[in-house]
Motif scaffolding. Structure first.
Motif, PDB file in Angstrom:
ATOM      1  N   ALA A  63       0.699  -1.274  -0.060  1.00 58.07           N
ATOM      2  CA  ALA A  63       0.178   0.062   0.128  1.00 58.07           C
ATOM      3  C   ALA A  63       0.839   1.297  -0.078  1.00 58.07           C
ATOM      4  CB  ALA A  63      -1.096  -0.144   1.001  1.00 58.07           C
ATOM      5  N   ALA A  64       1.960   1.327   0.811  1.00 63.43           N
ATOM      6  CA  ALA A  64       2.872   2.229   0.711  1.00 63.43           C
ATOM      7  C   ALA A  64       3.564   2.533  -0.513  1.00 63.43           C
ATOM      8  CB  ALA A  64       4.123   2.175   1.844  1.00 63.43           C
ATOM      9  N   ALA A  65       3.730   1.581  -1.316  1.00 67.10           N
ATOM     10  CA  ALA A  65       4.387   1.535  -2.617  1.00 67.10           C
ATOM     11  C   ALA A  65       3.649   2.193  -3.597  1.00 67.10           C
ATOM     12  CB  ALA A  65       4.916   0.163  -3.068  1.00 67.10           C
ATOM     13  N   LEU A  66       2.048   1.646  -3.419  1.00 61.39           N
ATOM     14  CA  LEU A  66       1.233   2.338  -4.516  1.00 61.39           C
ATOM     15  C   LEU A  66       0.964   3.790  -4.159  1.00 61.39           C
ATOM     16  CD1 LEU A  66      -0.840   1.357  -6.610  1.00 61.39           C
ATOM     17  CD2 LEU A  66      -2.339   1.181  -4.896  1.00 61.39           C
ATOM     18  N   ARG A  67       0.951   4.272  -2.979  1.00 63.04           N
ATOM     19  CA  ARG A  67       0.954   5.443  -2.380  1.00 63.04           C
ATOM     20  C   ARG A  67       2.112   6.324  -3.009  1.00 63.04           C
ATOM     21  NH1 ARG A  67       3.085   7.737   1.734  1.00 63.04           N
ATOM     22  NH2 ARG A  67       3.358   5.681   3.013  1.00 63.04           N
ATOM     23  N   GLU A  68       3.250   6.003  -2.717  1.00 63.15           N
ATOM     24  CA  GLU A  68       4.412   6.606  -3.103  1.00 63.15           C
ATOM     25  C   GLU A  68       4.516   6.884  -4.604  1.00 63.15           C
ATOM     26  OE1 GLU A  68       6.479   8.463  -1.435  1.00 63.15           O
ATOM     27  OE2 GLU A  68       5.739   7.748   0.372  1.00 63.15           O
ATOM     28  N   ALA A  69       4.270   5.923  -5.459  1.00 68.12           N
ATOM     29  CA  ALA A  69       4.012   5.987  -7.042  1.00 68.12           C
ATOM     30  C   ALA A  69       3.223   6.927  -7.335  1.00 68.12           C
ATOM     31  CB  ALA A  69       3.556   4.448  -7.550  1.00 68.12           C
ATOM     32  N   PHE A  70       1.806   7.142  -6.723  1.00 65.45           N
ATOM     33  CA  PHE A  70       0.949   8.172  -6.976  1.00 65.45           C
ATOM     34  C   PHE A  70       1.749   9.449  -6.721  1.00 65.45           C
ATOM     35  CE2 PHE A  70      -2.297  11.211  -6.550  1.00 65.45           C
ATOM     36  CZ  PHE A  70      -2.696  11.279  -7.602  1.00 65.45           C
ATOM     37  N   GLU A  71       2.131   9.580  -5.324  1.00 69.76           N
ATOM     38  CA  GLU A  71       2.695  11.047  -5.082  1.00 69.76           C
ATOM     39  C   GLU A  71       3.728  11.453  -5.878  1.00 69.76           C
ATOM     40  OE1 GLU A  71       3.300  10.411  -0.782  1.00 69.76           O
ATOM     41  OE2 GLU A  71       1.476  10.437  -0.294  1.00 69.76           O
ATOM     42  N   GLU A  72       4.418  10.742  -6.037  1.00 67.70           N
ATOM     43  CA  GLU A  72       5.837  10.996  -6.533  1.00 67.70           C
ATOM     44  C   GLU A  72       5.679  11.021  -8.257  1.00 67.70           C
ATOM     45  OE1 GLU A  72       9.327   9.121  -5.158  1.00 67.70           O
ATOM     46  OE2 GLU A  72       8.936   9.530  -3.338  1.00 67.70           O
ATOM     47  N   ALA A  73       5.103  10.217  -8.815  1.00 67.84           N
ATOM     48  CA  ALA A  73       4.890  10.203 -10.254  1.00 67.84           C
ATOM     49  C   ALA A  73       3.575  10.098 -10.933  1.00 67.84           C
ATOM     50  CB  ALA A  73       5.671   8.544 -10.535  1.00 67.84           C
ATOM     51  N   GLY A  74       2.737  10.056 -10.015  1.00 63.87           N
ATOM     52  CA  GLY A  74       1.228  10.090 -10.776  1.00 63.87           C
ATOM     53  C   GLY A  74       0.689   8.923 -11.218  1.00 63.87           C
ATOM     54  N   VAL A  75       1.268   7.792 -10.900  1.00 64.46           N
ATOM     55  CA  VAL A  75       0.901   6.392 -11.622  1.00 64.46           C
ATOM     56  C   VAL A  75       0.193   5.586 -10.431  1.00 64.46           C
ATOM     57  CG1 VAL A  75       2.907   6.591 -13.360  1.00 64.46           C
ATOM     58  CG2 VAL A  75       3.158   5.452 -11.021  1.00 64.46           C
ATOM     59  N   ALA A  76      -0.936   4.788 -11.080  1.00 56.65           N
ATOM     60  CA  ALA A  76      -1.666   3.813 -10.347  1.00 56.65           C
ATOM     61  C   ALA A  76      -1.768   2.692 -11.387  1.00 56.65           C
ATOM     62  CB  ALA A  76      -3.184   4.311 -10.084  1.00 56.65           C
ATOM     63  N   GLY A  77      -2.075   1.546 -10.677  1.00 60.29           N
ATOM     64  CA  GLY A  77      -2.119   0.394 -11.414  1.00 60.29           C
ATOM     65  C   GLY A  77      -2.224  -0.784 -10.265  1.00 60.29           C
ATOM     66  N   ILE A  78      -1.933  -1.949 -10.958  1.00 57.25           N
ATOM     67  CA  ILE A  78      -1.862  -3.210 -10.206  1.00 57.25           C
ATOM     68  C   ILE A  78      -0.529  -3.140  -9.271  1.00 57.25           C
ATOM     69  CG2 ILE A  78      -2.308  -5.540 -10.165  1.00 57.25           C
ATOM     70  CD1 ILE A  78      -4.119  -4.927 -12.355  1.00 57.25           C
ATOM     71  N   VAL A  79      -0.558  -3.336  -7.989  1.00 52.70           N
ATOM     72  CA  VAL A  79       0.586  -3.610  -7.298  1.00 52.70           C
ATOM     73  C   VAL A  79       0.557  -5.048  -6.809  1.00 52.70           C
ATOM     74  CG1 VAL A  79      -0.338  -2.899  -5.068  1.00 52.70           C
ATOM     75  CG2 VAL A  79       2.320  -2.740  -5.559  1.00 52.70           C
ATOM     76  N   ASP A  80       1.755  -5.717  -7.077  1.00 50.94           N
ATOM     77  CA  ASP A  80       1.776  -6.968  -6.434  1.00 50.94           C
ATOM     78  C   ASP A  80       2.122  -7.036  -4.841  1.00 50.94           C
ATOM     79  OD1 ASP A  80       2.908  -9.539  -5.992  1.00 50.94           O
ATOM     80  OD2 ASP A  80       3.683  -9.759  -7.786  1.00 50.94           O
ATOM     81  N   LYS A  81       1.252  -7.576  -4.205  1.00 48.70           N
ATOM     82  CA  LYS A  81       1.682  -7.726  -2.751  1.00 48.70           C
ATOM     83  C   LYS A  81       2.605  -8.122  -2.051  1.00 48.70           C
ATOM     84  CE  LYS A  81      -3.376  -7.056  -1.579  1.00 48.70           C
ATOM     85  NZ  LYS A  81      -3.578  -5.648  -1.770  1.00 48.70           N
ATOM     86  N   THR A  82       3.239  -9.251  -2.932  1.00 50.97           N
ATOM     87  CA  THR A  82       4.488  -9.967  -2.515  1.00 50.97           C
ATOM     88  C   THR A  82       5.751  -8.778  -2.665  1.00 50.97           C
ATOM     89  OG1 THR A  82       3.466 -11.814  -3.068  1.00 50.97           O
ATOM     90  CG2 THR A  82       5.832 -11.810  -3.047  1.00 50.97           C
TER      91      THR A  82
END
Length: 151
Positions: A63-82
Motif C-alpha cells: 500500500a505504501a509503494a502504491l501511495r508513493e508511486a502516485f505522490e511522486e510520479a502520478g501513476v496507479a495500477g496493479i501492485v503485487d502484494k508480494t
C-alpha cells in the motif's frame, strides 16, 4: 520474496539508524511490445530511481509503494502484494540507512495532477537503459532480475 506478514515484521524490527521504506518498480508494455520502467528524479540530486518512501504505522508495504508511486510520479495500477526484492541505500545528507521493500506495479493510469508534479521529473526508460541509469546498485540488481520475469 517475503509475504506481507514477514515483511511487516521486518518493518517493525527496523529502528534507530535503519529506516524502513517501500518502493514501487513501475512498469508498462509499449504498443510494439517493448518493456519500460518508470523512474523519478531525486529532489536532492536529480539521480534516477523508483518512487519510494516511508511506511505508515499499520500500513502494508504494498500500500505504501502504491501511495508513493502516485505522490511522486502520478501513476496507479496493479501492485503485487508480494515483495519482489529489497535494497538499501544511504543519503548524502543523513547518517541513516534506508531499507526499501520493492513491489512490482503494473501501471495502468497516469494522472495529470499529483502531489510532487512540480518538484520531480519522471521518465520512462527501456529496461536496458534503466539498468544503466539507476542510481542505487541494489536497484540495478533488482532490475536485472526483471529481465527473467514474464511480465
Amino acid at each position: 520474496m517475503l509475504n506481507e506478514n514477514a515483511q511487516t515484521d521486518l518493518v517493525k524490527t527496523l529502528s534507530g539508524r535503519d529506516v524502513a521504506q517501500a518502493g514501487a518498480l513501475c512498469y508498462r508494455r509499449t504498443e510494439n511490445g517493448g518493456f519500460e520502467i518508470l523512474f523519478v528524479g531525486s529532489r536532492r540530486n536529480g539521480r534516477w530511481g523508483i518512487p519510494k518512501g516511508h511506511v505508515e504505522d499499520g500500513e502494508a508495504s504494498s500500500a505504501a509503494a502504491l501511495r508513493e508511486a502516485f505522490e511522486e510520479a502520478g501513476v496507479a495500477g496493479i501492485v503485487d502484494k508480494t515483495v519482489f526484492g529489497s535494497f538499501s541505500y544511504r543519503k548524502d545528507t543523513s547518517p541513516n540507512r534506508y531499507q526499501v521493500a520493492v513491489h512490482l506495479l503494473h501501471v495502468s493510469r497516469i494522472a495529470d495532477k499529483f502531489p510532487e508534479k512540480d518538484v520531480r521529473k519522471t521518465r520512462w526508460f527501456p529496461l536496458e537503459t534503466a539498468l544503466r541509469e539507476a542510481a542505487q546498485p541494489g536497484l540495478r540488481m533488482l532490475l536485472s532480475r526483471v529481465e527473467t520475469l514474464n511480465l
